[in-house]
Design a protein around this motif. Structure first.
Motif, PDB file in Angstrom:
ATOM      1  N   GLU A   1       7.779 -23.425  31.954  1.00  0.00           N
ATOM      2  CA  GLU A   1       6.606 -23.013  31.186  1.00  0.00           C
ATOM      3  C   GLU A   1       5.436 -22.935  32.150  1.00  0.00           C
ATOM      4  O   GLU A   1       5.198 -23.872  32.924  1.00  0.00           O
ATOM      5  CB  GLU A   1       6.286 -23.987  30.049  1.00  0.00           C
ATOM      6  CG  GLU A   1       5.097 -23.493  29.217  1.00  0.00           C
ATOM      7  CD  GLU A   1       4.787 -24.361  28.030  1.00  0.00           C
ATOM      8  OE1 GLU A   1       5.202 -23.992  26.914  1.00  0.00           O
ATOM      9  OE2 GLU A   1       4.123 -25.406  28.214  1.00  0.00           O
TER      10      GLU A   1
ATOM     11  N   ALA B   1       6.872 -18.863  28.741  1.00  0.00           N
ATOM     12  CA  ALA B   1       8.078 -19.698  28.859  1.00  0.00           C
ATOM     13  C   ALA B   1       9.293 -18.809  29.049  1.00  0.00           C
ATOM     14  O   ALA B   1       9.403 -17.747  28.430  1.00  0.00           O
ATOM     15  CB  ALA B   1       8.247 -20.560  27.610  1.00  0.00           C
TER      16      ALA B   1
ATOM     17  N   ARG C   1       8.061 -27.699  28.698  1.00  0.00           N
ATOM     18  CA  ARG C   1       6.809 -27.772  27.927  1.00  0.00           C
ATOM     19  C   ARG C   1       6.363 -29.227  27.771  1.00  0.00           C
ATOM     20  O   ARG C   1       5.195 -29.564  27.967  1.00  0.00           O
ATOM     21  CB  ARG C   1       7.023 -27.126  26.557  1.00  0.00           C
ATOM     22  CG  ARG C   1       5.818 -27.172  25.635  1.00  0.00           C
ATOM     23  CD  ARG C   1       6.069 -26.332  24.392  1.00  0.00           C
ATOM     24  NE  ARG C   1       6.237 -24.947  24.819  1.00  0.00           N
ATOM     25  CZ  ARG C   1       7.179 -24.128  24.340  1.00  0.00           C
ATOM     26  NH1 ARG C   1       8.020 -24.524  23.422  1.00  0.00           N
ATOM     27  NH2 ARG C   1       7.257 -22.884  24.777  1.00  0.00           N
TER      28      ARG C   1
ATOM     29  N   TRP D   1      11.830 -26.421  26.207  1.00  0.00           N
ATOM     30  CA  TRP D   1      11.094 -27.500  25.544  1.00  0.00           C
ATOM     31  C   TRP D   1      10.879 -28.690  26.478  1.00  0.00           C
ATOM     32  O   TRP D   1       9.831 -29.339  26.437  1.00  0.00           O
ATOM     33  CB  TRP D   1      11.801 -27.937  24.260  1.00  0.00           C
ATOM     34  CG  TRP D   1      11.407 -27.088  23.091  1.00  0.00           C
ATOM     35  CD1 TRP D   1      12.066 -26.012  22.588  1.00  0.00           C
ATOM     36  CD2 TRP D   1      10.233 -27.247  22.291  1.00  0.00           C
ATOM     37  NE1 TRP D   1      11.382 -25.484  21.522  1.00  0.00           N
ATOM     38  CE2 TRP D   1      10.249 -26.230  21.311  1.00  0.00           C
ATOM     39  CE3 TRP D   1       9.174 -28.147  22.302  1.00  0.00           C
ATOM     40  CZ2 TRP D   1       9.246 -26.095  20.360  1.00  0.00           C
ATOM     41  CZ3 TRP D   1       8.174 -28.019  21.351  1.00  0.00           C
ATOM     42  CH2 TRP D   1       8.211 -27.004  20.403  1.00  0.00           C
TER      43      TRP D   1
END
Length: 178
Positions: free
Chosen positions: A126, A135, A85, A82
Motif C-alpha cells: 500500500e 494498493a 495497510r 490488508w
C-alpha cells in the motif's frame, strides 16, 4: 540483483526521496526487515517491522478483516494488502505518516495450508501517493524447500519495494529530508 544489494538500493533510493517503509511479514518471518536493516542508514527509511505469523495476529494486530480470513484463509493476495495497510497505519502512529506498507503471506511448506500448495505466496503493498492510497498485490508459486520459498518471497518483496520507488507521486515523510 542479489537481495542485500537490492535492499541497499531500496534504502538509498527511499532515503534520497524522503520515503518511509513499514513491513508486515508472515512466511518471511522478519527476513525483509532484517535484510533492509543490514544497510547502514536504514533507520531513516524503515519505520516498523512486524512478524504476524499466526492468523489471529494478522486480524488483531494488523486489522485484517476477520470475514476475509474466515472466507479465504491467510494465504490470499487481499490478506497481503490488508497486512500492508495495517502495518503502514501502525507505523504512522507517532508522526501520522508512513509512505509504503508491505505485507508477505504464503505457504513455505513442506505441506499445503488450507488447500494452498507449498511455495504459494503473496506480496501486498500500500502506497501513499499525492492522489491518495494505492494498493496492489503480486502472487507467486515457486518450487523448493522452506528456505527456498522464503528466500523467493524475500526477493519478490524487495523487487516490489524497488518498483514502488519508481513512482514519482509518492508522499515524502522522512525527517532527514528537507
Amino acid at each position: 540483483m542479489e537481495a542485500q544489494e537490492l535492499a541497499a538500493r531500496i534504502v538509498a533510493r527511499a532515503a534520497a526521496r524522503g520515503v518511509t517503509i513499514a513491513v508486515a511479514e508472515s512466511l518471511t518471518g522478519g527476513l525483509v526487515a532484517e535484510t533492509l536493516v543490514r544497510t547502514p542508514g536504514a533507520s531513516v527509511v524503515l519505520r516498523l517491522g512486524v512478524v504476524a505469523y499466526a492468523t489471529e495476529m494478522k486480524q488483531r494486530v494488523l486489522h485484517v478483516p476477520a470475514s476475509l480470513l474466515a472466507e479465504r484463509g491467510a494465504v490470499d493476495p487481499d490478506v497481503a494488502i490488508w497486512m500492508a495497510r495495517g502495518v503502514r497505519q501502525l507505523a504512522a502512529l507517532d508522526r501520522s505518516a508512513c509512505t509504503i506498507g508491505l505485507g508477505t503471506t504464503g505457504v513455505a511448506g513442506p505441506g499445503a495450508q488450507d488447500d494452498h500448495p507449498p511455495g504459494e505466496f503473496h506480496i501486498g503493498i500500500e502506497l501513499e501517493t499525492n492522489d491518495g492510497l494505492v494498493a496492489e498485490a503480486s502472487s507467486h508459486v515457486v518450487l523448493g524447500d522452506r528456505e527456498a520459498v522464503r528466500h523467493a518471497a524475500l526477493e519478490a518483496a524487495l523487487a516490489d519495494l524497488d518498483a514502488a520507488l519508481d513512482r514519482t507521486d509518492l508522499v515524502m515523510h522522512s525527517e532527514s529530508t528537507s
